[in-house]
Design a protein around this motif. Structure first.
Motif, PDB file in Angstrom:
ATOM      1  N   GLY A   1       8.762 -79.616  -0.206  1.00  5.32           N
ATOM      2  CA  GLY A   1       9.770 -79.128   0.725  1.00  5.32           C
ATOM      3  C   GLY A   1       9.374 -79.224   2.184  1.00  5.32           C
ATOM      4  N   GLU A   2       8.154 -79.660   2.489  1.00 10.24           N
ATOM      5  CA  GLU A   2       7.707 -79.761   3.879  1.00 10.24           C
ATOM      6  C   GLU A   2       8.332 -80.978   4.548  1.00 10.24           C
ATOM      7  N   THR A   3       8.792 -80.797   5.781  1.00 12.54           N
ATOM      8  CA  THR A   3       9.420 -81.871   6.546  1.00 12.54           C
ATOM      9  C   THR A   3       8.361 -82.609   7.352  1.00 12.54           C
ATOM     10  N   LEU A   4       8.349 -83.917   7.193  1.00  9.67           N
ATOM     11  CA  LEU A   4       7.397 -84.748   7.935  1.00  9.67           C
ATOM     12  C   LEU A   4       7.954 -85.111   9.304  1.00  9.67           C
TER      13      LEU A   4
ATOM     14  N   GLU B   1      13.699 -87.721  15.762  1.00 11.22           N
ATOM     15  CA  GLU B   1      12.346 -87.534  16.302  1.00 11.22           C
ATOM     16  C   GLU B   1      11.654 -88.883  16.428  1.00 11.22           C
ATOM     17  N   ARG B   2      10.904 -89.053  17.511  1.00 13.84           N
ATOM     18  CA  ARG B   2      10.143 -90.283  17.721  1.00 13.84           C
ATOM     19  C   ARG B   2       8.729 -90.087  17.191  1.00 13.84           C
ATOM     20  N   ALA B   3       8.308 -91.023  16.339  1.00 11.41           N
ATOM     21  CA  ALA B   3       6.963 -90.971  15.767  1.00 11.41           C
ATOM     22  C   ALA B   3       6.516 -92.397  15.464  1.00 11.41           C
ATOM     23  N   ASN B   4       5.506 -92.864  16.140  1.00 11.14           N
ATOM     24  CA  ASN B   4       5.006 -94.227  15.945  1.00 11.14           C
ATOM     25  C   ASN B   4       3.955 -94.231  14.844  1.00 11.14           C
ATOM     26  N   THR B   5       4.421 -94.061  13.591  1.00 11.55           N
ATOM     27  CA  THR B   5       3.511 -93.955  12.456  1.00 11.55           C
ATOM     28  C   THR B   5       4.070 -94.725  11.273  1.00 11.55           C
ATOM     29  N   PHE B   6       3.206 -95.527  10.662  1.00 10.58           N
ATOM     30  CA  PHE B   6       3.546 -96.236   9.423  1.00 10.58           C
ATOM     31  C   PHE B   6       2.930 -95.459   8.270  1.00 10.58           C
ATOM     32  N   CYS B   7       3.732 -95.105   7.265  1.00  9.80           N
ATOM     33  CA  CYS B   7       3.307 -94.217   6.196  1.00  9.80           C
ATOM     34  C   CYS B   7       3.383 -94.928   4.846  1.00  9.80           C
ATOM     35  N   ILE B   8       2.318 -94.814   4.053  1.00 14.25           N
ATOM     36  CA  ILE B   8       2.277 -95.330   2.687  1.00 14.25           C
ATOM     37  C   ILE B   8       2.159 -94.138   1.752  1.00 14.25           C
ATOM     38  N   VAL B   9       3.044 -94.040   0.784  1.00 13.85           N
ATOM     39  CA  VAL B   9       3.036 -92.939  -0.173  1.00 13.85           C
ATOM     40  C   VAL B   9       1.980 -93.233  -1.230  1.00 13.85           C
ATOM     41  N   LEU B  10       0.979 -92.353  -1.334  1.00 15.76           N
ATOM     42  CA  LEU B  10      -0.093 -92.503  -2.318  1.00 15.76           C
ATOM     43  C   LEU B  10       0.126 -91.620  -3.537  1.00 15.76           C
TER      44      LEU B  10
ATOM     45  N   GLU C   1       8.177 -98.351   9.414  1.00 19.23           N
ATOM     46  CA  GLU C   1       7.965 -99.590  10.153  1.00 19.23           C
ATOM     47  C   GLU C   1       9.061 -99.834  11.179  1.00 19.23           C
ATOM     48  N   ILE C   2      10.283 -99.339  10.925  1.00 16.54           N
ATOM     49  CA  ILE C   2      11.398 -99.562  11.856  1.00 16.54           C
ATOM     50  C   ILE C   2      11.198 -98.778  13.156  1.00 16.54           C
ATOM     51  N   PRO C   3      10.992 -97.431  13.101  1.00 18.55           N
ATOM     52  CA  PRO C   3      10.729 -96.710  14.363  1.00 18.55           C
ATOM     53  C   PRO C   3       9.469 -97.176  15.066  1.00 18.55           C
ATOM     54  N   LEU C   4       8.454 -97.586  14.287  1.00 21.97           N
ATOM     55  CA  LEU C   4       7.197 -97.998  14.902  1.00 21.97           C
ATOM     56  C   LEU C   4       7.346 -99.290  15.679  1.00 21.97           C
ATOM     57  N   MET C   5       8.041-100.274  15.110  1.00 18.40           N
ATOM     58  CA  MET C   5       8.114-101.594  15.734  1.00 18.40           C
ATOM     59  C   MET C   5       9.215-101.687  16.777  1.00 18.40           C
ATOM     60  N   LEU C   6      10.274-100.892  16.621  1.00 14.45           N
ATOM     61  CA  LEU C   6      11.372-100.947  17.596  1.00 14.45           C
ATOM     62  C   LEU C   6      11.279 -99.859  18.654  1.00 14.45           C
ATOM     63  N   GLY C   7      10.423 -98.847  18.423  1.00 14.37           N
ATOM     64  CA  GLY C   7      10.321 -97.753  19.382  1.00 14.37           C
ATOM     65  C   GLY C   7      11.555 -96.881  19.422  1.00 14.37           C
ATOM     66  N   VAL C   8      12.241 -96.736  18.271  1.00 15.21           N
ATOM     67  CA  VAL C   8      13.462 -95.924  18.195  1.00 15.21           C
ATOM     68  C   VAL C   8      13.172 -94.687  17.358  1.00 15.21           C
ATOM     69  N   PRO C   9      13.981 -93.625  17.487  1.00 16.77           N
ATOM     70  CA  PRO C   9      13.741 -92.417  16.698  1.00 16.77           C
ATOM     71  C   PRO C   9      14.075 -92.628  15.224  1.00 16.77           C
TER      72      PRO C   9
ATOM     73  N   PRO D   1      15.948 -92.466  11.878  1.00 18.64           N
ATOM     74  CA  PRO D   1      17.375 -92.344  11.579  1.00 18.64           C
ATOM     75  C   PRO D   1      17.676 -91.250  10.577  1.00 18.64           C
ATOM     76  N   THR D   2      16.646 -90.778   9.856  1.00 22.29           N
ATOM     77  CA  THR D   2      16.834 -89.752   8.827  1.00 22.29           C
ATOM     78  C   THR D   2      15.722 -88.725   8.924  1.00 22.29           C
ATOM     79  N   THR D   3      15.903 -87.632   8.207  1.00 24.60           N
ATOM     80  CA  THR D   3      14.875 -86.612   8.090  1.00 24.60           C
ATOM     81  C   THR D   3      14.031 -86.905   6.861  1.00 24.60           C
ATOM     82  N   MET D   4      12.710 -86.987   7.040  1.00 26.03           N
ATOM     83  CA  MET D   4      11.790 -87.303   5.955  1.00 26.03           C
ATOM     84  C   MET D   4      11.198 -86.001   5.425  1.00 26.03           C
ATOM     85  N   LYS D   5      11.437 -85.740   4.122  1.00 22.17           N
ATOM     86  CA  LYS D   5      11.014 -84.477   3.524  1.00 22.17           C
ATOM     87  C   LYS D   5      10.326 -84.759   2.191  1.00 22.17           C
ATOM     88  N   ALA D   6       9.245 -84.006   1.923  1.00 23.17           N
ATOM     89  CA  ALA D   6       8.509 -84.161   0.672  1.00 23.17           C
ATOM     90  C   ALA D   6       9.246 -83.450  -0.445  1.00 23.17           C
ATOM     91  N   MET D   7       9.493 -84.145  -1.558  1.00 23.33           N
ATOM     92  CA  MET D   7      10.179 -83.562  -2.716  1.00 23.33           C
ATOM     93  C   MET D   7       9.183 -82.979  -3.711  1.00 23.33           C
TER      94      MET D   7
END
Length: 488
Positions: A357-360, A365-374, A402-410, A412-418
Motif C-alpha cells: 500500500g505504500e506510494t512510490l 510528481e517528477r522523479a528521474n528514476t528507472f525502477c526494476i521490480v525484483l 523510463e518515460i519520465p526519466l528520458m523525457l523529463g516529464v512528470p 502520468p500515474t500514481t505508482m503504488k505497491a500492491m
C-alpha cells in the motif's frame, strides 16, 4: 505652526550643510594635495571600482576570449592572472594620479616605508613572487593532479598569493604559493598522466606460480586504462610466512584514478583466483602447548567433565533478507551475469523496499528514476479515472520510469505497491551506464515504449508546446535518446 514649518524646511538644508563641512574639512596635507574625508571616500570608491573591473576582465578572459584560442586550462589561467595583475597595477596608478597624488614626490617616502613593510610582510612578498614564478614557469598548472604534504588533489586556481587544491573528498585546500615553489611536489600531469600501480598478491604455498602469473597478466591486459607499453609485469617478491608473495606492476593512463583501478583489479583477481582454485591464504601459526594442566576431577564418578561452551544469550529473531545479487539473478536480463558483472550492476543503483500500500510516486510528481521490480507487485493508478482500476501492473522482472526519466516529464500515474515489494532503482547516470553495458535491455526498452504508446499520447499536448520540429512526437524523441545512448 510657522515654527514647525520652518524647522521642517530648514532641517534638510542644515544636514546637507553639515555633511559638506564634515567631508570638506581638511585633515592633513599629502604633498600638494589637501586630504579630506570626502577625498578619502572618493579614493576608496575608485580603487574598489578598479578591483571589480579587474575581476570581471579576468573572468571574461578565461571564459570567453582565451577559450576561443583553444588554449588549455592552465595556460588560460596563467595569462588571465598575469594580465589582470598588470591591468590592476596600471588602474591603481591612474586612480592615484587622478586624485592628485604625485607618485614621484612619494618615491622617497615609499622607499623608506618599503624597508619596514618588507620585514613585516616578507611572507606575503614571498608568496607574491612565488605566484608569479608558478604562473610564468608553469611547472604546475590548473587541472594538474599533484601530491604534497599528505595532500592529493587537482589544482583548481593559481592566484598571486595562494593556490587552491581540490581534494578527492571535495574540500578546497588553500596552499601558500611558497610551499609549491620551495617544497617537493609530485605532479602526475607534468608530461602526461601515466603512472605505475603496484598490486601485492599473496597465494598459498603449493600454488602454481606459472598459473598465477598467467591469470594476473590476463587480467591486467583486459582491464581498461592499463597501458600495453610498458607492458604489465608480475614480480615474485619472495617467500612469506604463510604465502608466496607476488606483485603485479601495471602502467595506467590515468594515475589519478588509481584507487578505482586498484579496487576493480582486486575484485577481478579475487574472482578469477576462485575460478582457478588458487587460494589466497591468511596468516597461520602452529602453537605447541607443553605440559597442559590437568582437568579438574568430575564431581560424579564415572562421568566426564563437561566441555560444552557457555550458552550464548538468546538473540532477537530476525527475518532473513534475500541478497540483491540473488534477486537480480532472477531477472531474465541478468541471470547470465557473473559475479563481477553483478557487482558492477549493483554499483549503478540501489535497493528500495516498499510496504504493501505504500506510494512510490504520485501522479504529476517528477522523479528521474528507472525502477526494476525484483519482488512483489507495483500498480499504476490514474487519478483522472473514477474507478480504482490500475492502468498497468508491474511484476518481478518488469520495469517502469523510463518515460519520465528520458523525457523529463512528470509521472502520468500514481505508482503504488500492491504487496511487499523490492525495487532496484537507478538514477540518470546509472540508467545510461546500464543501457551502454547491456544493449539488449535498450532494445527491450524501445519495444516497451512502443507498447505504452497510449500513455505517451497524454503528453502530446505538453510536448507540442516545446516547438520541437526535430522530433514530431514523443515516440521519436525517446527512440532518438536511446540511439544516442546506445550509439545505434
Amino acid at each position: 505652526m510657522l515654527n514647525v514649518l520652518f524647522l521642517i524646511t530648514e532641517t534638510p538644508a542644515r544636514i546637507w550643510q553639515w555633511l559638506q563641512e564634515t567631508f570638506n574639512r581638511p585633515l592633513f596635507t599629502l604633498g600638494t594635495e589637501t586630504v579630506t574625508l570626502g577625498w578619502i571616500v572618493e579614493v576608496l570608491v575608485l580603487l574598489l571600482l578598479v578591483t571589480l573591473a579587474v575581476r570581471m576582465i579576468k573572468r571574461m578572459l578565461k571564459t570567453h576570449v582565451l577559450i576561443k584560442l583553444r588554449l588549455d586550462t592552465g595556460t588560460r589561467e596563467a595569462i588571465a592572472t598575469l594580465m589582470s595583475f598588470v591591468i590592476g597595477a596600471f588602474g591603481y596608478v591612474i586612480v592615484l594620479q587622478a586624485v592628485g597624488i604625485d607618485l614621484a614626490s612619494l618615491a622617497v617616502i615609499v622607499g623608506g616605508l618599503g624597508v619596514g613593510i618588507g620585514f613585516g610582510l616578507q611572507d606575503v612578498t614571498r608568496n607574491l613572487i612565488s605566484g608569479l614564478i608558478l604562473l610564468i614557469e608553469r611547472k604546475v598548472k590548473v587541472g594538474d593532479f599533484i601530491e604534497m604534504d599528505q595532500i592529493a588533489g587537482y589544482i583548481s586556481e593559481i592566484s598571486i598569493r595562494s593556490t587552491v587544491i581540490r581534494t578527492f573528498q571535495g574540500a578546497e585546500v588553500l596552499v601558500p604559493n611558497v610551499n609549491l615553489a620551495d617544497n617537493q611536489v609530485t605532479n602526475w600531469n607534468y608530461s602526461n598522466c601515466h603512472g605505475r600501480i603496484d598490486l601485492p598478491v599473496g597465494v598459498a604455498y603449493g600454488s602454481d606460480p606459472v598459473l598465477v602469473t598467467e591469470v594476473l597478466l590476463n587480467l591486467a591486459h583486459s582491464a581498461p586504462h592499463v597501458l600495453h607499453d610498458p607492458p604489465p609485469r608480475v614480480i615474485f617478491q619472495g617467500f612469506g610466512d604463510s604465502s608466496l608473495d607476488f606483485e603485479l606492476w601495471i602502467w595506467v593512463d590515468a594515475i589519478d584514478r588509481r584507487i578505482v583501478i586498484r579496487s576493480d583489479l582486486n575484485f577481478k583477481i579475487e574472482y578469477t583466483f576462485r575460478q582457478h582454485g588458487i587460494e589466497i591464504p591468511f596468516p597461520q601459526v602452529d602453537l605447541w602447548y607443553r605440559n597442559p594442566p590437568k582437568l579438574p576431577a568430575s564431581p560424579n564418578p564415572g562421568t566426564e567433565p563437561s566441555t560444552d561452551p557457555l550458552p550464548s544469550p538468546p538473540a532477537f529473531p530476525r527475518a532473513p533478507q534475500t541478497s540483491l545479487r540473488s534477486l537480480l539473478q532472477n531477472v531474465s536480463y541478468f541471470h547470465c551475469l557473473n559475479d563481477l558483472q553483478l557487482r558492477s550492476l549493483i554499483e549503478m543503483g540501489c535497493r528500495k523496499q516498499l510496504a504493501k500500500g505504500e506510494t512510490l510516486f504520485q501522479q504529476g510528481e517528477r522523479a528521474n528514476t528507472f525502477c526494476i521490480v525484483l519482488g512483489g507487485k507495483v500498480a499504476a493508478f490514474s487519478e483522472n479515472r473514477l474507478e480504482n482500476v490500475p492502468v498497468f501492473v508491474f511484476e518481478p522482472g518488469d520495469y517502469f520510469g523510463e518515460i519520465p526519466l528520458m523525457l523529463g516529464v512528470p509521472y502520468p500515474t500514481t505508482m503504488k505497491a500492491m504487496a511487499e515489494t523490492v525495487l532496484f532503482m537507478l538514477e540518470q547516470k546509472g540508467f545510461a551506464q546500464l543501457l551502454t553495458e547491456h544493449p539488449f535491455l535498450g532494445e527491450d526498452v524501445a519495444q516497451a515504449i512502443a507498447e505504452r504508446q497510449e500513455i505517451l499520447s497524454q503528453y502530446q499536448q505538453d510536448l507540442s508546446q516545446e516547438n520541437d520540429t526535430e522530433y514530431p512526437n514523443a515516440i521519436s524523441r525517446l527512440r532518438q535518446k536511446l540511439k544516442s545512448l546506445l550509439n545505434w
